[in-house]
Design an enzyme around this catalytic site. Structure first.
Site, PDB file in Angstrom:
ATOM      1  N   GLY A   1       0.829  -1.208   0.000  1.00  0.00           N
ATOM      2  CA  GLY A   1       0.000   0.000   0.000  1.00  0.00           C
ATOM      3  C   GLY A   1       0.861   1.254   0.000  1.00  0.00           C
ATOM      4  O   GLY A   1       2.091   1.177   0.094  1.00  0.00           O
TER       5      GLY A   1
ATOM      6  N   ASP B   1       2.636  -3.353   8.233  1.00  0.00           N
ATOM      7  CA  ASP B   1       1.705  -3.203   7.121  1.00  0.00           C
ATOM      8  C   ASP B   1       0.729  -2.059   7.398  1.00  0.00           C
ATOM      9  O   ASP B   1       0.619  -1.589   8.533  1.00  0.00           O
ATOM     10  CB  ASP B   1       0.941  -4.523   6.901  1.00  0.00           C
ATOM     11  CG  ASP B   1       0.383  -4.641   5.491  1.00  0.00           C
ATOM     12  OD1 ASP B   1      -0.059  -5.761   5.118  1.00  0.00           O
ATOM     13  OD2 ASP B   1       0.387  -3.628   4.756  1.00  0.00           O
ATOM     14  N   GLY B   2       0.059  -1.633   6.339  1.00  0.00           N
ATOM     15  CA  GLY B   2      -0.956  -0.590   6.492  1.00  0.00           C
ATOM     16  C   GLY B   2      -2.295  -1.215   6.822  1.00  0.00           C
ATOM     17  O   GLY B   2      -2.387  -2.414   7.066  1.00  0.00           O
TER      18      GLY B   2
ATOM     19  N   GLY C   1      -7.629  -3.298   0.787  1.00  0.00           N
ATOM     20  CA  GLY C   1      -7.943  -2.270  -0.207  1.00  0.00           C
ATOM     21  C   GLY C   1      -7.032  -2.374  -1.431  1.00  0.00           C
ATOM     22  O   GLY C   1      -7.435  -2.121  -2.551  1.00  0.00           O
ATOM     23  N   GLY C   2      -5.787  -2.839  -1.157  1.00  0.00           N
ATOM     24  CA  GLY C   2      -4.829  -2.983  -2.256  1.00  0.00           C
ATOM     25  C   GLY C   2      -4.891  -4.355  -2.924  1.00  0.00           C
ATOM     26  O   GLY C   2      -4.126  -4.643  -3.838  1.00  0.00           O
TER      27      GLY C   2
ATOM     28  N   GLU D   1      -0.863 -10.841   2.740  1.00  0.00           N
ATOM     29  CA  GLU D   1      -0.627  -9.975   3.904  1.00  0.00           C
ATOM     30  C   GLU D   1      -0.990 -10.706   5.189  1.00  0.00           C
ATOM     31  O   GLU D   1      -0.279 -10.657   6.180  1.00  0.00           O
ATOM     32  CB  GLU D   1      -1.474  -8.704   3.795  1.00  0.00           C
ATOM     33  CG  GLU D   1      -0.991  -7.720   2.770  1.00  0.00           C
ATOM     34  CD  GLU D   1      -1.933  -6.542   2.621  1.00  0.00           C
ATOM     35  OE1 GLU D   1      -3.151  -6.717   2.819  1.00  0.00           O
ATOM     36  OE2 GLU D   1      -1.451  -5.437   2.320  1.00  0.00           O
TER      37      GLU D   1
HETATM   38  O1  DER Z   1      -4.482  -3.412   0.946  1.00  0.00           O
HETATM   39  C1  DER Z   1      -4.040  -3.298   2.079  1.00  0.00           C
HETATM   40  O2  DER Z   1      -4.275  -4.091   3.013  1.00  0.00           O
HETATM   41  C2  DER Z   1      -3.230  -2.073   2.379  1.00  0.00           C
HETATM   42  O3  DER Z   1      -2.328  -2.318   3.418  1.00  0.00           O
HETATM   43  C3  DER Z   1      -4.198  -0.977   2.763  1.00  0.00           C
HETATM   44  O4  DER Z   1      -5.000  -1.488   3.771  1.00  0.00           O
HETATM   45  C4  DER Z   1      -3.535   0.310   3.225  1.00  0.00           C
HETATM   46  O5  DER Z   1      -3.257   0.994   2.085  1.00  0.00           O
HETATM   47  P1  DER Z   1      -2.758   2.505   2.103  1.00  0.00           P
HETATM   48  O6  DER Z   1      -1.529   2.527   3.012  1.00  0.00           O
HETATM   49  O7  DER Z   1      -2.426   2.760   0.672  1.00  0.00           O
HETATM   50  O8  DER Z   1      -3.863   3.360   2.639  1.00  0.00           O
END
Ligand code: DER
Length: 226
Positions: A29, A83-84, A98-99, A105
């Site tokens: 992300g 992670d995000g 979202g990604g 992950e």
């Molecule tokens: O897809 C994912 O799980 C990413 O980690 C998402 O959750 C966070 O994406 P971003 O850092 O672009 O907001």
């Protein structure tokens, strides 16, 4: 600070957690892009680590910064995964995906001794569910799964589509269905109900996995939520 600057702030700060000798998990992300960049600088200054990636996109970025990559199966131990997230509730329950990398992950986060989330403050919610929940399904039977989902949720769902209108395909060759719940009253029960449907490969509900989250704010402050 702009949202991108906040992501850079927490990404850069999170890179400081990585010590020489570690095997780490690197997420996917835009927030993680900043972390990978910062980590690359440390690797170029002599930090000795190995990284397990969570997506083709993160592979390519890590390779660009000479971060040594290994496969998950070859990682005896992962000390730290970073992670995000798309949503973070007060109990550090997450919606991710979202990604589109949620399957790998979750595997990497689950394999790590410690899982740290980094995010800007817009990801903080009181209850999960405003963000559509990604569910990874197999291509050959997704319509069967959708029938089961319709029973659970009350209406058929849609596949995640690419800009050209064709179905999005994950790195592992699967499809994703994004389900808008609005509010998820009981994430554990929902996650279980989804996993009970044959053909559901993984969900974007990361429950009881994150040990702490580094959150960045527009005023430039960051705080740890544990
Ligand atoms: O897809 C994912 O799980 C990413 O980690 C998402 O959750 C966070 O994406 P971003 O850092 O672009 O907001």
């Amino acid at each position: 600070l702009t949202n991108a600057a906040i992501k850079e702030l927490v990404g850069t700060q999170a890179a400081e957690l990585v010590q020489s000798g570690m095997t780490i998990g690197i997420g996917t992300g835009t927030t993680m892009e900043w972390m990978i960049r910062a980590l690359g600088k440390k690797v170029n200054s002599g930090l000795e680590i190995r990284a397990v990636s969570t997506s083709q996109a993160s592979n390519e970025l890590a390779a660009q910064f000479n971060i040594p990559l290994i496969e998950l199966n070859d990682a005896a131990k992962i000390q730290l995964a970073i992670d995000g997230a798309d949503e973070i509730d007060p109990q550090l329950q997450l919606i991710k995906g979202g990604g589109g990398a949620l399957f790998q992950e979750k595997m990497v986060a689950a394999a790590a001794e410690e899982f740290v989330v980094i995010a800007d403050d817009t990801k903080l919610v009181d209850q999960l569910g405003a963000y559509p929940l990604p569910v990874e399904v197999m291509i050959f039977n997704w319509k069967q799964v959708d029938k089961q989902l319709a029973k659970l949720i009350g209406k058929p769902q849609q596949l995640r589509l690419k800009k050209d209108g064709s179905p999005f395909m994950t790195d592992h060759g699967n499809y994703i269905i994004d389900i808008s719940f609005g509010v998820i009253e009981n994430p554990d029960a929902l996650n279980q109900a989804l996993h009970d449907i044959p053909g559901v490969i993984e969900t974007g509900l990361f429950l009881g996995m994150a040990g702490k989250a580094l959150i960045g704010y527009p005023d430039g402050q960051t705080e740890w939520i544990e």
